[in-house]
Design a protein around this motif. Structure first.
Motif, PDB file in Angstrom:
ATOM      1  N   PRO A   1       0.820  -1.219   0.000  1.00 24.33           N
ATOM      2  CA  PRO A   1       0.000   0.000   0.000  1.00 24.33           C
ATOM      3  C   PRO A   1       0.852   1.267   0.000  1.00 24.33           C
ATOM      4  CG  PRO A   1      -0.706  -1.525   1.730  1.00 24.33           C
ATOM      5  CD  PRO A   1       0.555  -2.067   1.181  1.00 24.33           C
ATOM      6  N   LEU A   2       2.073   1.170   0.534  1.00 25.62           N
ATOM      7  CA  LEU A   2       2.940   2.340   0.629  1.00 25.62           C
ATOM      8  C   LEU A   2       3.314   2.902  -0.733  1.00 25.62           C
ATOM      9  CD1 LEU A   2       5.345   1.128   3.483  1.00 25.62           C
ATOM     10  CD2 LEU A   2       3.277   2.528   3.686  1.00 25.62           C
ATOM     11  N   GLU A   3       3.268   2.057  -1.766  1.00 25.33           N
ATOM     12  CA  GLU A   3       3.642   2.516  -3.099  1.00 25.33           C
ATOM     13  C   GLU A   3       2.650   3.539  -3.648  1.00 25.33           C
ATOM     14  OE1 GLU A   3       4.098  -0.860  -5.590  1.00 25.33           O
ATOM     15  OE2 GLU A   3       5.653  -1.795  -4.337  1.00 25.33           O
ATOM     16  N   ARG A   4       1.455   3.577  -3.075  1.00 26.44           N
ATOM     17  CA  ARG A   4       0.426   4.500  -3.575  1.00 26.44           C
ATOM     18  C   ARG A   4       0.300   5.779  -2.730  1.00 26.44           C
ATOM     19  NH1 ARG A   4      -4.713   0.567  -4.937  1.00 26.44           N
ATOM     20  NH2 ARG A   4      -3.557  -1.158  -5.899  1.00 26.44           N
ATOM     21  N   ILE A   5       1.034   5.833  -1.624  1.00 31.59           N
ATOM     22  CA  ILE A   5       0.879   7.016  -0.753  1.00 31.59           C
ATOM     23  C   ILE A   5       2.244   7.673  -0.487  1.00 31.59           C
ATOM     24  CG2 ILE A   5      -1.242   6.306   0.414  1.00 31.59           C
ATOM     25  CD1 ILE A   5       0.512   5.156   2.665  1.00 31.59           C
ATOM     26  N   ASP A   6       3.051   7.824  -1.525  1.00 29.97           N
ATOM     27  CA  ASP A   6       4.357   8.453  -1.362  1.00 29.97           C
ATOM     28  C   ASP A   6       4.232   9.900  -0.884  1.00 29.97           C
ATOM     29  OD1 ASP A   6       3.126   8.988  -3.785  1.00 29.97           O
ATOM     30  OD2 ASP A   6       5.028   9.513  -4.745  1.00 29.97           O
ATOM     31  N   TRP A   7       3.133  10.578  -1.270  1.00 28.65           N
ATOM     32  CA  TRP A   7       2.882  11.956  -0.838  1.00 28.65           C
ATOM     33  C   TRP A   7       2.760  12.052   0.681  1.00 28.65           C
ATOM     34  CZ3 TRP A   7      -1.638  11.310   1.664  1.00 28.65           C
ATOM     35  CH2 TRP A   7      -2.470  10.265   1.223  1.00 28.65           C
ATOM     36  N   TRP A   8       2.236  10.997   1.306  1.00 27.90           N
ATOM     37  CA  TRP A   8       2.105  10.973   2.758  1.00 27.90           C
ATOM     38  C   TRP A   8       3.438  10.635   3.421  1.00 27.90           C
ATOM     39  CZ3 TRP A   8       2.574   6.974   6.418  1.00 27.90           C
ATOM     40  CH2 TRP A   8       2.120   7.286   7.707  1.00 27.90           C
TER      41      TRP A   8
END
Length: 406
Positions: free
Chosen positions: A85-92
């Protein structure tokens, strides 16, 4: 029970600690949004929310501040790809202050779950246990609140330290300026006054010719006034050095009797002129002391001079004895005495007692203040016991040290 989206809709516990929460809900499955909202409402959480998909989340974050983010993660349809899931929330992940993010997901592998926890994800809820979401949200918000409090405390501490450092720099600049000023005064005042006194003495001694009575009167007045002015300047500059903590003591082993007799010799002439007896009462046990010779003598001469000055008849006694771990020099006179009210202000700079005898003998008003500071620089003090009409006793106390304790 389960709804049509597959998310668990078990009853959630009621919470009282979460109010007015603004949420950003991210989900690629609009059908699952309803179950998330329902779960929060069941827990009676007071909240507002905006919902969008992951790809457009940055648009919302640019324009709105949220208390927390709920990320309903939907894994890839390709079962052979284990996507994090981390691959989709790099902005966070790149945000320096991470808004609490709670991950709502199916069961992840151990490695991916560990990565999520290490990245700082605030909570982890399995979709079939969605009823745990309110409690996890509450815990995440409380932890984030404490984290922000710690940041604020740290910020205040850093600002306080910066303030102290700035004040220290300003103090150092002020001290340097003060020292420069003192050095300037030392040169610009002492030297001209010394020159004036030198010329006055030569004229008074009639080295370059005789003077008439009026001329002698005036030149004697110039010499007397010059000596008083030089005494005032010397006391002021010494006091300024002590106030600036720039005075250094040069401690050495001293014969107490020698320093006492040398001090008495300086005031002997004035005492003889007034018919006052000078007495040295030295305890047999007293032999040596450790002190700054120049400064110790300065204190004793000041105390003895005052005693002679304000004693009309009788005696001035310098009594020296050991008392516990202190060496005590007591200057005892049979003079006019000092009232309790005047005793309180006597050691303050520029304070003088208003009596006919004190007005007759003008001083600098700095001698006792300077002497007390020098005594305290030695690790001791000066105390006073006095009674009107019965005399005074000024006692200098300094630590009883041996040479090997320097």
């Amino acid at each position: 029970m389960f709804n049509s989206s597959g998310l668990s809709l078990q009853l959630a516990p009621k919470l009282n600690s979460i109010n007015n929460v603004n949420l950003l809900i991210l989900t690629d499955e609009v059908t699952e949004l309803e179950a998330i909202i329902k779960t929060l409402e069941t827990a009676e959480i007071s909240f507002t929310y905006e919902a969008t998909n992951v790809e457009e989340s940055y648009l919302y974050l640019d324009n709105q501040v949220y208390d927390a983010i709920l990320y309903n993660y939907c894994s890839s349809e390709n079962d052979f790809i284990c996507e994090s899931p981390l691959e989709r929330i790099d902005w966070w992940l790149t945000n320096p202050i991470k808004i609490p993010l709670i991950l709502i997901t199916e069961l992840l592998g151990d490695e991916i779950a560990t990565q999520c926890i290490q990245s700082g994800v605030s909570g982890y809820v399995l979709k079939h246990k969605l009823h745990k979401l309110p409690r996890i949200l509450e815990k995440a918000l409380i932890n984030f609140f404490h984290y922000q409090q710690q940041l604020e405390v740290k910020k205040q501490q850093e600002e306080y330290i910066k303030k102290l450092e700035q004040e220290k720099r300003e103090w150092q600049i002020a001290e340097a300026t003060k020292q420069e000023f003192i050095s300037h005064l030392n040169h610009e005042l002492r030297n001209p006054i010394a020159a004036i006194l030198g010329f006055a003495r030569m004229l008074k001694e009639e080295i370059y010719g005789s003077l008439n009575a009026k001329q002698m009167q005036y030149i004697s007045g110039i010499a007397s006034t010059g000596e008083h002015l030089l005494e005032l300047v010397n006391d002021y500059l010494d006091l300024a050095k002590l106030e600036a903590q720039k005075e250094e003591l040069f401690l050495e082993n001293l014969a107490v009797e020698d320093i006492c007799r040398a001090s008495l010799a300086i005031v002997e002439d004035k005492a003889r002129q007034k018919g006052i007896d000078l007495i040295l009462n030295l305890d047999k046990k007293v032999d040596f002391c450790v002190a700054d010779k120049l400064r110790l003598k300065q204190i004793l001469v000041n105390l003895l001079s005052n005693a002679v000055k304000f004693t009309q008849e009788g005696s001035v006694t310098l009594q020296v004895q050991f008392h516990k771990n202190m060496l005590k020099f007591a200057v005892i006179d049979t003079g006019i005495g000092i009232s309790p009210a005047d005793c309180q202000k006597l050691f303050q700079p520029f304070q003088q007692i208003h009596t006919p005898l004190h007005r007759l003998h003008k001083g600098t008003g700095l001698g006792l203040a300077l002497s007390q500071k020098l005594a305290r620089l030695h690790g001791g003090d000066i105390t006073l016991a006095s009674e009107i009409g019965k005399g005074s006793c000024f006692t200098l106390s300094i630590p009883r040290l041996e040479k090997n304790q320097l």
